[in-house]
Write an enzyme that holds these catalytic residues in place. Structure first.
Site, PDB file in Angstrom:
ATOM      1  N   LYS A 189     -18.707  -5.872   7.455  1.00 44.65           N
ATOM      2  CA  LYS A 189     -17.405  -6.540   7.425  1.00 44.65           C
ATOM      3  C   LYS A 189     -16.756  -6.540   8.819  1.00 44.65           C
ATOM      4  CE  LYS A 189     -13.545  -6.579   4.263  1.00 44.65           C
ATOM      5  NZ  LYS A 189     -12.850  -5.954   3.167  1.00 44.65           N
ATOM      6  N   ARG A 230      -1.391  -6.481  -7.726  1.00 48.74           N
ATOM      7  CA  ARG A 230      -0.172  -7.220  -7.364  1.00 48.74           C
ATOM      8  C   ARG A 230       0.115  -8.311  -8.375  1.00 48.74           C
ATOM      9  NH1 ARG A 230      -2.653  -8.326  -1.665  1.00 48.74           N
ATOM     10  NH2 ARG A 230      -4.192  -8.864  -3.222  1.00 48.74           N
ATOM     11  N   HIS A 243       0.845  -1.204   0.000  1.00 52.20           N
ATOM     12  CA  HIS A 243       0.000   0.000   0.000  1.00 52.20           C
ATOM     13  C   HIS A 243       0.884   1.260   0.000  1.00 52.20           C
ATOM     14  CE1 HIS A 243      -3.054  -2.726   2.171  1.00 52.20           C
ATOM     15  NE2 HIS A 243      -3.605  -2.446   1.004  1.00 52.20           N
ATOM     16  N   SER A 281      -2.620  -7.942   3.268  1.00 56.09           N
ATOM     17  CA  SER A 281      -2.913  -7.727   4.692  1.00 56.09           C
ATOM     18  C   SER A 281      -3.222  -9.030   5.417  1.00 56.09           C
ATOM     19  CB  SER A 281      -4.089  -6.760   4.850  1.00 56.09           C
ATOM     20  OG  SER A 281      -3.796  -5.529   4.240  1.00 56.09           O
TER      21      SER A 281
HETATM   22  O1  PNS Z   1      -8.933  -3.163   0.353  1.00 55.50           O
HETATM   23  P1  PNS Z   1     -10.190  -3.745  -0.214  1.00 55.50           P
HETATM   24  O2  PNS Z   1     -10.951  -4.504   0.860  1.00 55.50           O
HETATM   25  O3  PNS Z   1      -9.957  -4.568  -1.451  1.00 55.50           O
HETATM   26  O4  PNS Z   1     -11.100  -2.488  -0.641  1.00 55.50           O
HETATM   27  C1  PNS Z   1     -12.364  -2.684  -1.231  1.00 55.50           C
HETATM   28  C2  PNS Z   1     -13.116  -1.339  -1.296  1.00 55.50           C
HETATM   29  C3  PNS Z   1     -13.225  -0.733   0.085  1.00 55.50           C
HETATM   30  C4  PNS Z   1     -12.407  -0.393  -2.231  1.00 55.50           C
HETATM   31  C5  PNS Z   1     -14.542  -1.661  -1.866  1.00 55.50           C
HETATM   32  O5  PNS Z   1     -15.131  -2.661  -1.125  1.00 55.50           O
HETATM   33  C6  PNS Z   1     -15.437  -0.428  -1.868  1.00 55.50           C
HETATM   34  O6  PNS Z   1     -15.298   0.419  -2.711  1.00 55.50           O
HETATM   35  N1  PNS Z   1     -16.359  -0.341  -0.876  1.00 55.50           N
HETATM   36  C7  PNS Z   1     -17.260   0.772  -0.751  1.00 55.50           C
HETATM   37  C8  PNS Z   1     -18.695   0.372  -1.080  1.00 55.50           C
HETATM   38  C9  PNS Z   1     -18.923   0.394  -2.577  1.00 55.50           C
HETATM   39  O7  PNS Z   1     -18.839   1.413  -3.228  1.00 55.50           O
HETATM   40  N2  PNS Z   1     -19.231  -0.795  -3.130  1.00 55.50           N
HETATM   41  C10 PNS Z   1     -19.446  -0.954  -4.553  1.00 55.50           C
HETATM   42  C11 PNS Z   1     -18.121  -1.082  -5.292  1.00 55.50           C
HETATM   43  S1  PNS Z   1     -18.344  -2.016  -6.702  1.00 55.50           S
END
Ligand code: PNS
Length: 159
Positions: A41, A90, A17, A128
């Site tokens: 979550k 990645r 990150h 993570s």
């Molecule tokens: O680090 P991560 O867990 O891969 O991040 C995922 C994240 C937080 C970017 C994604 O879950 C997100 O954008 N969540 C916000 C809710 C949302 O907009 N959902 C629709 C996205 S398609």
């Protein structure tokens, strides 16, 4: 001003990150590292802890800020007048999920584009959840996460 959003769970932030943060700081005028808070979550670290770790990490960069958000990412981007979402890739295995996420976000708001940045090859296996497992089992994670994150992990798993 070109503002981009770098969203994620950051539970916890890794050197992968940090690498994306560093690279994106050179590409945009302002980057908001946006820490997701999703009530559905279960996180290892609270949103306050994740924000605190990231604020320490971004200290050297004067064009990066850290915030948290809940709800739809594209709505948050609109609120912040950002038209770019940054996601790190990645390996090829990340691509399918990221592709779906990017397409859904574009479907929800066609003014917001996702760009993918390749993580430095040193961090291609650093994620993570793996870092947490290694830390939980007492392994060395000092070259996988910044010192503040190592401290939080050690404290968390020594309880
Ligand atoms: O680090 P991560 O867990 O891969 O991040 C995922 C994240 C937080 C970017 C994604 O879950 C997100 O954008 N969540 C916000 C809710 C949302 O907009 N959902 C629709 C996205 S398609």
């Amino acid at each position: 001003m070109r503002t981009a959003i770098y969203p994620g769970s950051f539970d916890p932030p890794t050197n992968g990150h940090c690498d994306i943060i560093k690279r994106s700081s050179k590409l945009f005028d302002h980057v908001i590292v946006a820490v997701a808070e999703n009530s559905e979550k279960v996180y290892t670290f609270t949103v306050e802890q994740r924000v605190k770790m990231l604020k320490d990490i971004v200290k050297p960069f004067n064009n990066i800020t850290v915030e948290h958000f809940n709800g739809l990412l594209v709505e948050y981007a609109k609120l912040k007048s950002a038209v770019t979402i940054i996601r790190g890739l990645r390996a090829l295995s990340d691509f399918e999920y990221e592709f779906e996420l990017a397409l859904m976000n574009r479907h929800l708001n066609c003014d917001v584009d996702t760009i993918f940045m390749m993580t430095d090859e040193h961090y291609s296996f650093v994620r993570s959840s793996l870092v947490k497992e290694v830390a939980r089992l007492g392994g060395d994670i000092s070259d996988k996460v910044p010192p503040i994150v190592e401290k939080y992990l050690r404290e968390h798993y020594s309880k």
